[in-house]
Design a protein around this motif. Structure first.
Motif, mmCIF file in Angstrom:
data_model
loop_
_atom_site.group_PDB
_atom_site.id
_atom_site.type_symbol
_atom_site.label_atom_id
_atom_site.label_comp_id
_atom_site.label_asym_id
_atom_site.label_seq_id
_atom_site.Cartn_x
_atom_site.Cartn_y
_atom_site.Cartn_z
ATOM 1 N N ILE A 32 -9.546 -4.534 -10.160
ATOM 2 C CA ILE A 32 -8.741 -4.359 -9.081
ATOM 3 C C ILE A 32 -7.556 -3.607 -9.656
ATOM 4 O O ILE A 32 -6.860 -4.111 -10.367
ATOM 5 C CB ILE A 32 -8.319 -5.706 -8.481
ATOM 6 C CG1 ILE A 32 -9.563 -6.431 -7.892
ATOM 7 C CG2 ILE A 32 -7.179 -5.591 -7.344
ATOM 8 C CD1 ILE A 32 -9.267 -8.114 -7.604
ATOM 9 N N PRO A 33 -7.421 -2.386 -8.880
ATOM 10 C CA PRO A 33 -6.202 -1.755 -9.357
ATOM 11 C C PRO A 33 -4.799 -2.323 -9.166
ATOM 12 O O PRO A 33 -4.598 -2.845 -8.032
ATOM 13 C CB PRO A 33 -6.381 -0.342 -8.689
ATOM 14 C CG PRO A 33 -7.108 -0.399 -7.564
ATOM 15 C CD PRO A 33 -8.142 -1.530 -7.719
ATOM 16 N N GLU A 34 -3.996 -2.337 -10.087
ATOM 17 C CA GLU A 34 -2.588 -2.828 -9.953
ATOM 18 C C GLU A 34 -1.925 -1.693 -8.981
ATOM 19 O O GLU A 34 -2.046 -0.750 -9.157
ATOM 20 C CB GLU A 34 -1.863 -2.844 -11.415
ATOM 21 C CG GLU A 34 -2.432 -3.826 -12.256
ATOM 22 C CD GLU A 34 -2.235 -5.356 -11.715
ATOM 23 O OE1 GLU A 34 -1.380 -5.640 -11.111
ATOM 24 O OE2 GLU A 34 -3.164 -6.192 -11.720
ATOM 25 N N PRO A 35 -0.894 -2.175 -8.053
ATOM 26 C CA PRO A 35 -0.205 -1.390 -7.477
ATOM 27 C C PRO A 35 0.694 -0.360 -8.257
ATOM 28 O O PRO A 35 1.254 -0.865 -9.375
ATOM 29 C CB PRO A 35 0.739 -2.216 -6.546
ATOM 30 C CG PRO A 35 0.185 -3.766 -6.692
ATOM 31 C CD PRO A 35 -0.560 -3.656 -8.013
ATOM 32 N N VAL A 36 0.825 0.828 -7.936
ATOM 33 C CA VAL A 36 1.568 1.961 -8.756
ATOM 34 C C VAL A 36 3.108 1.326 -8.441
ATOM 35 O O VAL A 36 3.909 1.580 -9.585
ATOM 36 C CB VAL A 36 1.176 3.289 -8.073
ATOM 37 C CG1 VAL A 36 2.179 4.230 -8.815
ATOM 38 C CG2 VAL A 36 -0.250 3.582 -8.326
ATOM 39 N N GLU A 37 3.335 1.138 -7.365
ATOM 40 C CA GLU A 37 4.742 0.474 -6.952
ATOM 41 C C GLU A 37 4.868 -0.523 -6.117
ATOM 42 O O GLU A 37 4.114 -0.486 -5.177
ATOM 43 C CB GLU A 37 5.471 1.839 -6.579
ATOM 44 C CG GLU A 37 6.937 1.567 -6.200
ATOM 45 C CD GLU A 37 7.802 2.709 -5.731
ATOM 46 O OE1 GLU A 37 8.586 2.614 -4.946
ATOM 47 O OE2 GLU A 37 7.514 3.869 -5.985
ATOM 48 N N LYS A 94 -3.705 13.616 5.206
ATOM 49 C CA LYS A 94 -4.205 14.307 3.969
ATOM 50 C C LYS A 94 -2.998 14.879 3.191
ATOM 51 O O LYS A 94 -3.174 14.800 2.071
ATOM 52 C CB LYS A 94 -5.101 15.395 4.619
ATOM 53 C CG LYS A 94 -6.159 15.148 5.204
ATOM 54 C CD LYS A 94 -7.150 16.275 5.173
ATOM 55 C CE LYS A 94 -8.429 15.814 6.180
ATOM 56 N NZ LYS A 94 -9.172 14.726 5.652
ATOM 57 N N LYS A 95 -1.899 14.900 3.755
ATOM 58 C CA LYS A 95 -0.729 15.408 2.874
ATOM 59 C C LYS A 95 -0.450 14.216 1.655
ATOM 60 O O LYS A 95 0.268 14.697 0.686
ATOM 61 C CB LYS A 95 0.614 15.467 3.766
ATOM 62 C CG LYS A 95 0.458 16.843 4.343
ATOM 63 C CD LYS A 95 1.723 17.090 5.336
ATOM 64 C CE LYS A 95 1.642 16.811 6.466
ATOM 65 N NZ LYS A 95 2.802 16.804 7.253
ATOM 66 N N LEU A 96 -0.831 13.279 2.084
ATOM 67 C CA LEU A 96 -0.648 11.870 1.030
ATOM 68 C C LEU A 96 -1.466 11.876 -0.212
ATOM 69 O O LEU A 96 -1.411 11.423 -1.174
ATOM 70 C CB LEU A 96 -0.810 10.444 1.600
ATOM 71 C CG LEU A 96 0.168 10.426 2.696
ATOM 72 C CD1 LEU A 96 -0.235 8.812 3.301
ATOM 73 C CD2 LEU A 96 1.681 10.022 2.011
ATOM 74 N N ALA A 97 -2.548 12.850 -0.020
ATOM 75 C CA ALA A 97 -3.434 12.958 -1.282
ATOM 76 C C ALA A 97 -2.701 13.632 -2.622
ATOM 77 O O ALA A 97 -3.296 13.436 -3.598
ATOM 78 C CB ALA A 97 -4.521 14.052 -1.113
ATOM 79 N N LYS A 98 -1.537 14.197 -2.367
ATOM 80 C CA LYS A 98 -0.547 14.607 -3.540
ATOM 81 C C LYS A 98 -0.057 13.704 -4.298
ATOM 82 O O LYS A 98 0.163 13.790 -5.474
ATOM 83 C CB LYS A 98 0.433 15.620 -2.881
ATOM 84 C CG LYS A 98 -0.095 16.781 -2.361
ATOM 85 C CD LYS A 98 1.092 17.459 -1.786
ATOM 86 C CE LYS A 98 0.700 18.913 -0.943
ATOM 87 N NZ LYS A 98 1.608 19.500 -0.336
ATOM 88 N N SER A 99 0.204 12.414 -3.562
ATOM 89 C CA SER A 99 0.630 11.351 -4.475
ATOM 90 C C SER A 99 -0.075 10.098 -4.436
ATOM 91 O O SER A 99 0.306 9.085 -5.055
ATOM 92 C CB SER A 99 2.012 10.919 -3.645
ATOM 93 O OG SER A 99 1.758 10.471 -2.287
ATOM 94 N N GLY A 104 -6.358 5.123 -2.167
ATOM 95 C CA GLY A 104 -5.032 4.467 -2.182
ATOM 96 C C GLY A 104 -4.352 4.401 -0.857
ATOM 97 O O GLY A 104 -4.874 5.198 0.287
ATOM 98 N N TYR A 105 -3.302 3.556 -0.804
ATOM 99 C CA TYR A 105 -2.831 3.661 0.527
ATOM 100 C C TYR A 105 -1.347 2.974 0.616
ATOM 101 O O TYR A 105 -0.975 2.660 -0.706
ATOM 102 C CB TYR A 105 -3.310 2.444 1.502
ATOM 103 C CG TYR A 105 -3.505 1.169 1.016
ATOM 104 C CD1 TYR A 105 -2.568 0.160 0.931
ATOM 105 C CD2 TYR A 105 -4.661 0.603 0.074
ATOM 106 C CE1 TYR A 105 -2.702 -1.078 0.638
ATOM 107 C CE2 TYR A 105 -4.694 -0.452 -0.500
ATOM 108 C CZ TYR A 105 -3.591 -1.414 -0.236
ATOM 109 O OH TYR A 105 -3.806 -2.651 -0.612
#
Length: 127
Positions: A32-37, A94-99, A104-105
């Motif tokens: 389970i990935p940890e949150p980035v932030e 789709k602009k969120l694909a940069k970050s 991810g969400y």
């Protein structure tokens, strides 16, 4: 003597199985990935009979997300347009694909509602 040895072998095999199984379970939890932030706030959103949802997708992608919302333990109605009050909002951008990665969400919860933003339908589903 032979009976005791057999019992010890069975116990040893059982112990090895238990340790191996426990290790496999702990390895699955690490997937389970940890949150980035992450930042915590004191706001709480409490859905009620007037809570609505808004999804900015169309077609099959939208229908799949609506089906997921129908599984919630409370009922929500569809809103014609986005609102800043008492709403669950799912935004694919789709602009969120940069970050963010594809799955991810970004989840924002306030006393006025919940907003999930993602570069993809999959991210909205996981959010």
């Amino acid at each position: 003597m032979n009976g005791k040895r057999k019992q010890l072998e069975i116990k040893f095999i059982g112990l090895c199985f238990f340790v191996g199984f426990s290790h496999a379970l702990s390895a699955q939890r690490r997937l389970i990935p940890e949150p980035v932030e992450q930042s915590a706030k004191s706001d709480v959103f409490e859905p009620n009979i007037n809570t609505t949802y808004h999804i900015n997708l169309q077609g099959d992608a939208r229908n799949r997300l609506v089906a997921g919302l129908e599984l919630l333990p409370f009922k929500v109605k569809e809103a014609v347009k986005p609102s800043k009050q008492n709403q669950i909002t799912l935004i694919a951008d789709k602009k969120l694909a940069k970050s963010l990665p594809a799955e991810g969400y970004e989840l924002t919860v306030s006393k006025n509602g919940v907003v999930v933003q993602s570069p993809s339908e999959r991210g909205l589903f996981y959010g």
